[in-house]
Design a protein around this motif. Structure first.
Motif, PDB file in Angstrom:
ATOM      1  N   SER A  42      30.528  42.867  69.461  1.00 13.13           N
ATOM      2  CA  SER A  42      31.680  43.449  68.761  1.00 13.13           C
ATOM      3  C   SER A  42      32.465  44.389  69.663  1.00 13.13           C
ATOM      4  CB  SER A  42      31.218  44.197  67.510  1.00 13.13           C
ATOM      5  OG  SER A  42      30.635  43.314  66.599  1.00 13.13           O
ATOM      6  N   THR A  43      31.762  45.194  70.455  1.00 12.36           N
ATOM      7  CA  THR A  43      32.446  46.109  71.358  1.00 12.36           C
ATOM      8  C   THR A  43      33.192  45.340  72.441  1.00 12.36           C
ATOM      9  OG1 THR A  43      30.746  47.767  70.938  1.00 12.36           O
ATOM     10  CG2 THR A  43      32.128  48.100  72.877  1.00 12.36           C
ATOM     11  N   ILE A  44      32.581  44.298  72.976  1.00 16.81           N
ATOM     12  CA  ILE A  44      33.248  43.500  74.000  1.00 16.81           C
ATOM     13  C   ILE A  44      34.486  42.808  73.431  1.00 16.81           C
ATOM     14  CG2 ILE A  44      32.989  41.428  75.433  1.00 16.81           C
ATOM     15  CD1 ILE A  44      30.067  42.331  75.888  1.00 16.81           C
ATOM     16  N   THR A  49      40.352  42.583  72.857  1.00 16.86           N
ATOM     17  CA  THR A  49      41.547  42.662  72.019  1.00 16.86           C
ATOM     18  C   THR A  49      42.473  43.764  72.525  1.00 16.86           C
ATOM     19  OG1 THR A  49      40.273  41.886  70.126  1.00 16.86           O
ATOM     20  CG2 THR A  49      42.367  42.941  69.659  1.00 16.86           C
ATOM     21  N   LEU A  50      41.893  44.895  72.930  1.00 16.57           N
ATOM     22  CA  LEU A  50      42.713  45.975  73.489  1.00 16.57           C
ATOM     23  C   LEU A  50      43.432  45.537  74.756  1.00 16.57           C
ATOM     24  CD1 LEU A  50      40.673  49.264  73.037  1.00 16.57           C
ATOM     25  CD2 LEU A  50      42.746  48.551  71.879  1.00 16.57           C
ATOM     26  N   ALA A  51      42.812  44.650  75.525  1.00 16.79           N
ATOM     27  CA  ALA A  51      43.453  44.161  76.737  1.00 16.79           C
ATOM     28  C   ALA A  51      44.695  43.342  76.409  1.00 16.79           C
ATOM     29  CB  ALA A  51      42.474  43.330  77.556  1.00 16.79           C
ATOM     30  N   LYS A  56      47.398  52.454  71.978  1.00 15.70           N
ATOM     31  CA  LYS A  56      47.699  53.521  71.027  1.00 15.70           C
ATOM     32  C   LYS A  56      48.058  52.905  69.677  1.00 15.70           C
ATOM     33  CE  LYS A  56      47.570  57.187  73.689  1.00 15.70           C
ATOM     34  NZ  LYS A  56      46.644  58.255  73.470  1.00 15.70           N
ATOM     35  N   ALA A  57      47.530  53.499  68.619  1.00 13.22           N
ATOM     36  CA  ALA A  57      47.857  53.037  67.274  1.00 13.22           C
ATOM     37  C   ALA A  57      49.225  53.582  66.879  1.00 13.22           C
ATOM     38  CB  ALA A  57      46.799  53.504  66.277  1.00 13.22           C
ATOM     39  N   LEU A 146      41.342  33.859  66.339  1.00 13.37           N
ATOM     40  CA  LEU A 146      42.322  34.942  66.283  1.00 13.37           C
ATOM     41  C   LEU A 146      42.770  35.369  67.677  1.00 13.37           C
ATOM     42  CD1 LEU A 146      40.874  37.160  63.422  1.00 13.37           C
ATOM     43  CD2 LEU A 146      42.963  35.799  63.375  1.00 13.37           C
ATOM     44  N   LEU A 147      41.830  35.472  68.598  1.00 14.57           N
ATOM     45  CA  LEU A 147      42.196  35.868  69.958  1.00 14.57           C
ATOM     46  C   LEU A 147      43.025  34.798  70.653  1.00 14.57           C
ATOM     47  CD1 LEU A 147      38.960  37.611  71.262  1.00 14.57           C
ATOM     48  CD2 LEU A 147      41.123  38.671  70.638  1.00 14.57           C
ATOM     49  N   ARG A 148      42.698  33.540  70.430  1.00 15.13           N
ATOM     50  CA  ARG A 148      43.462  32.465  71.053  1.00 15.13           C
ATOM     51  C   ARG A 148      44.861  32.377  70.468  1.00 15.13           C
ATOM     52  NH1 ARG A 148      43.404  28.393  74.446  1.00 15.13           N
ATOM     53  NH2 ARG A 148      44.270  26.389  73.878  1.00 15.13           N
ATOM     54  N   GLY A 149      44.998  32.609  69.181  1.00  7.28           N
ATOM     55  CA  GLY A 149      46.304  32.533  68.534  1.00  7.28           C
ATOM     56  C   GLY A 149      47.214  33.682  68.890  1.00  7.28           C
TER      57      GLY A 149
END
Length: 168
Positions: A42-44, A49-51, A56-57, A146-149
Motif C-alpha cells: 500500500s505504501t509503495i 501515485t504521488l509520482a 500537495k493537497a 486505476l494507475l494505468r488509466g
C-alpha cells in the motif's frame, strides 16, 4: 495536513505499528499480512501515485458537516460494538478456547499434511482463505487499472521526431 508525502509515510508507519500490535497479540499470520500489504504494498502504491500527481493537497473549498457527522456516527457504532467483547486475556473467551485441540490431533489424519497451520488454513478454513485471496487480488487489479488509466495520453500523429512535413 497538506503534504501528501508525509500522509503516505504516516499511513505506512501506522500499518507497521498495526502489524506490531498483531504480533504482540500472538497473531503472526495477521501481522505478516498487515506488514506486507498494509505497510509494504500500500505504501509503495501510494508513493507511485504521488509520482504521477502533485505532492500537495488542494485546499478545501468548504467544510461540509455531513462527512464529519457520518464519521462520528460510524465511530460511535464501532465503539458500541466493542462493548460486548470479552476482556483482553480472558481465559474463557472464545479466542482462548479455539481452535479445539481435536484440530491439532486429527489434522494429519484428516488432511494428510504435517503442518497444522497449513491444514487449518487450506482445508478447514479453505473457503475463507480463498475469499481473502480473491479480495486482495481484486484490490490489486483495481489499483493497477486505476494507475494505468491515469497516465496522460500522448498525441498521435506526425509531430514526433522524424515525422511531420519537414522530414524527408
Amino acid at each position: 495536513m497538506r503534504g501528501l508525502f508525509a500522509a503516505v509515510m504516516l499511513m505506512g508507519i501506522y500499518s507497521f505499528l498495526g502489524a506490531s500490535w498483531m504480533l504482540l497479540l500472538d497473531a503472526p499470520d495477521v501481522a505478516f499480512t498487515e506488514a506486507s500489504v498494509g505497510a509494504g504494498i500500500s505504501t509503495i502504491l501510494a508513493l507511485a501515485t504521488l509520482a504521477l500527481t502533485t505532492r500537495k493537497a488542494k485546499a478545501p473549498v468548504r467544510r461540509p458537516a455531513l462527512p464529519l457527522l457520518i464519521v462520528a456516527v460510524t465511530g460511535a457504532a464501532l465503539v458500541y460494538g466493542t462493548l460486548d467483547m470479552p476482556h483482553f486475556g480472558d481465559p474463557e473467551a472464545p479466542a482462548s478456547n479455539y481452535p479445539h485441540p481435536s484440530y491439532v490431533e486429527r489434522a494429519e489424519d484428516d488432511i494428510h499434511v504435517p503442518n497444522v497451520v497449513t491444514a487449518v488454513l487450506a482445508s478447514y478454513r479453505g473457503y475463507d482463505t480463498l475469499g481473502e485471496t480473491v479480495v486482495i487480488f481484486t484490490a490489486g487489479i483495481a489499483v493497477l487499472v486505476l494507475l494505468r488509466g491515469s497516465r496522460k495520453r500522448r498525441p498521435t500523429g506526425g509531430e514526433g521526431p522524424g515525422g511531420g512535413e519537414d522530414a524527408g
